[in-house]
Design an enzyme around this catalytic site. Structure first.
Site, PDB file in Angstrom:
ATOM      1  CD  GLU A 145      -6.351 -17.633 -10.937  1.00  0.00           C
ATOM      2  OE1 GLU A 145      -6.385 -16.359 -11.384  1.00  0.00           O
ATOM      3  OE2 GLU A 145      -7.035 -17.963 -10.043  1.00  0.00           O
ATOM      4  CE1 TYR A 157      -3.211  -7.446  -5.557  1.00  0.00           C
ATOM      5  CE2 TYR A 157      -1.899  -9.774  -5.430  1.00  0.00           C
ATOM      6  CZ  TYR A 157      -2.573  -8.340  -6.371  1.00  0.00           C
ATOM      7  OH  TYR A 157      -2.173  -8.250  -7.229  1.00  0.00           O
TER       8      TYR A 157
HETATM    9  C1  LIG Z   1       0.424  -5.012  -6.568  1.00  0.00           C
HETATM   10  C2  LIG Z   1       0.491  -3.710  -6.440  1.00  0.00           C
HETATM   11  C3  LIG Z   1      -0.749  -3.167  -8.143  1.00  0.00           C
HETATM   12  C4  LIG Z   1       0.174  -2.479  -5.647  1.00  0.00           C
HETATM   13  O1  LIG Z   1       0.221  -1.989  -6.021  1.00  0.00           O
HETATM   14  P1  LIG Z   1       0.917  -0.268  -4.496  1.00  0.00           P
HETATM   15  O2  LIG Z   1      -0.065   1.158  -5.640  1.00  0.00           O
HETATM   16  O3  LIG Z   1       1.882  -0.200  -4.966  1.00  0.00           O
HETATM   17  O4  LIG Z   1       0.267  -0.775  -3.487  1.00  0.00           O
HETATM   18  P2  LIG Z   1       0.211  -0.022  -2.325  1.00  0.00           P
HETATM   19  O5  LIG Z   1       1.063   0.796  -1.528  1.00  0.00           O
HETATM   20  O6  LIG Z   1      -1.956   0.516  -1.610  1.00  0.00           O
HETATM   21  O7  LIG Z   1       0.214  -0.686  -0.620  1.00  0.00           O
HETATM   22  C5  LIG Z   1       1.797  -2.083  -1.099  1.00  0.00           C
HETATM   23  C6  LIG Z   1       2.488  -1.779   0.415  1.00  0.00           C
HETATM   24  O8  LIG Z   1       1.932  -0.917   1.131  1.00  0.00           O
HETATM   25  C7  LIG Z   1       1.839  -1.526   2.261  1.00  0.00           C
HETATM   26  N1  LIG Z   1       1.090  -1.208   2.259  1.00  0.00           N
HETATM   27  C8  LIG Z   1      -0.177  -0.260   2.364  1.00  0.00           C
HETATM   28  N2  LIG Z   1      -0.893   0.852   3.118  1.00  0.00           N
HETATM   29  C9  LIG Z   1      -0.174   0.877   4.398  1.00  0.00           C
HETATM   30  C10 LIG Z   1      -0.268   1.291   5.664  1.00  0.00           C
HETATM   31  N3  LIG Z   1      -1.308   2.009   6.078  1.00  0.00           N
HETATM   32  N4  LIG Z   1       0.521   0.721   6.601  1.00  0.00           N
HETATM   33  C11 LIG Z   1       1.241   0.433   6.288  1.00  0.00           C
HETATM   34  N5  LIG Z   1       2.424  -0.524   4.775  1.00  0.00           N
HETATM   35  C12 LIG Z   1       0.490  -0.222   4.486  1.00  0.00           C
HETATM   36  C13 LIG Z   1       1.894  -2.905   1.845  1.00  0.00           C
HETATM   37  O9  LIG Z   1       1.757  -3.782   2.391  1.00  0.00           O
HETATM   38  C14 LIG Z   1       2.820  -3.026   0.762  1.00  0.00           C
HETATM   39  O10 LIG Z   1       3.844  -2.743   1.711  1.00  0.00           O
HETATM   40  P3  LIG Z   1       5.593  -2.621   0.954  1.00  0.00           P
HETATM   41  O11 LIG Z   1       5.609  -3.637  -0.160  1.00  0.00           O
HETATM   42  O12 LIG Z   1       6.503  -1.720   1.479  1.00  0.00           O
HETATM   43  O13 LIG Z   1       6.270  -4.211   2.294  1.00  0.00           O
HETATM   44  C15 LIG Z   1       1.897  -3.060  -7.731  1.00  0.00           C
HETATM   45  O14 LIG Z   1       2.957  -3.413  -7.083  1.00  0.00           O
HETATM   46  C16 LIG Z   1       1.894  -3.561  -8.833  1.00  0.00           C
HETATM   47  O15 LIG Z   1       1.579  -3.059  -9.903  1.00  0.00           O
HETATM   48  N6  LIG Z   1       2.834  -4.290  -9.053  1.00  0.00           N
HETATM   49  C17 LIG Z   1       3.050  -4.583 -10.387  1.00  0.00           C
HETATM   50  C18 LIG Z   1       2.065  -4.873 -11.806  1.00  0.00           C
HETATM   51  C19 LIG Z   1       1.605  -7.051 -10.056  1.00  0.00           C
HETATM   52  O16 LIG Z   1       2.643  -7.281  -9.954  1.00  0.00           O
HETATM   53  N7  LIG Z   1       0.619  -6.283 -10.730  1.00  0.00           N
HETATM   54  C20 LIG Z   1      -0.310  -7.713  -9.834  1.00  0.00           C
HETATM   55  C21 LIG Z   1       0.103  -9.108 -10.914  1.00  0.00           C
HETATM   56  S1  LIG Z   1      -1.167 -10.280  -9.882  1.00  0.00           S
END
Ligand SMILES: CC(C)(COP(=O)(O)OP(=O)(O)OC[C@H]1O[C@@H](n2cnc3c(N)ncnc32)[C@H](O)[C@@H]1OP(=O)(O)O)[C@@H](O)C(=O)NCCC(=O)NCCS
Length: 200
Positions: A145, A157
């Site tokens: 969620e 996601y």
């Molecule tokens: C949600 C969360 C866990 C994602 O982790 P992250 O390490 O930042 O994610 P990633 O780097 O693996 O991937 C996310 C981003 O990269 C993009 N991405 C990853 N690999 C990619 C690729 N090869 N090419 C293009 N885009 C890519 C995704 O679309 C996203 O892009 P953007 O936000 O720049 O548009 C992080 O943002 C977080 O900790 N947020 C705060 C806590 C939270 O909200 N948790 C979720 C609760 S449900």
């Protein structure tokens, strides 16, 4: 569901798992991302203060889950898998999921990456590991969620292959925000991969 049938399904899932201790095992590993090495290990109870620090860093000083919530999950080694990621001994991310054998799905209960380490691929890496673990247990889907307003997480996601499934109205206790349940279909993605890459 009939309690006898539920018990039977749970025991069957344990047998499929092939682990006579009844515990989910995880082999620690080093993962290289963009030239940097990260250590991914299973979380243990003494990790919880650092996990809470990450929560505070990403949720404006708040800890939606407290020590006891994490402790219960981390100790439940038959049903949950909690992972932490370290870079040079600093914890930079964590994620956890609940293997719901009777429902044939894994449910991701938590995932967070320290702000300085976000958008480097750590979130994708953790999602991929949890999806693979769920697949190893023969589970058919992975769900989670997310707050409707949390576009950063929803995009991460979606990039990992999750799709919006249903809206859960007034889901969050604190402010009544709706949640989007997102689902990754292991079987559908496997079929798609086979069509794209051939069935080698
Ligand atoms: C949600 C969360 C866990 C994602 O982790 P992250 O390490 O930042 O994610 P990633 O780097 O693996 O991937 C996310 C981003 O990269 C993009 N991405 C990853 N690999 C990619 C690729 N090869 N090419 C293009 N885009 C890519 C995704 O679309 C996203 O892009 P953007 O936000 O720049 O548009 C992080 O943002 C977080 O900790 N947020 C705060 C806590 C939270 O909200 N948790 C979720 C609760 S449900």
């Amino acid at each position: 569901m009939n309690p006898m049938l539920k018990k039977f399904k749970q025991e069957l899932a344990k047998l499929i798992k092939g682990d006579n201790q009844g515990q989910i095992t995880f082999k620690s590993r080093t993962v290289r991302l963009k030239g940097y090495d990260y250590l991914v290990v299973r979380a243990v109870v003494p990790d919880i203060p650092e996990i809470l620090d990450i929560e505070r860093a990403v949720y404006q000083g708040k800890t939606p889950w407290n020590f006891a919530n994490f402790e219960e999950q981390i100790r439940d080694k038959e049903k949950t898998l909690y992972l932490v990621v370290r870079y040079n001994d600093e914890m930079v991310a964590f994620a956890g999921c609940d293997m719901k054998y009777a429902k044939n799905e894994a449910h991701i209960t938590n995932i967070a990456v320290l702000p300085a380490y976000q958008k480097l691929g750590l979130g994708q890496m953790l999602l991929r590991i949890l999806i693979n673990e769920a697949d190893n247990f023969g589970l058919r889907k992975v769900s989670l969620e997310v707050r409707e307003s949390n576009m950063q997480a929803r995009e991460a996601y979606a990039f990992a292959g999750f799709i919006d499934w249903i809206i859960k109205k007034d889901y969050y206790f604190d402010d009544g925000e709706d949640a989007i349940e997102m689902v990754y279909s292991i079987s559908a993605n496997k079929r798609r991969d086979m069509m794209v890459n051939g069935s080698k």
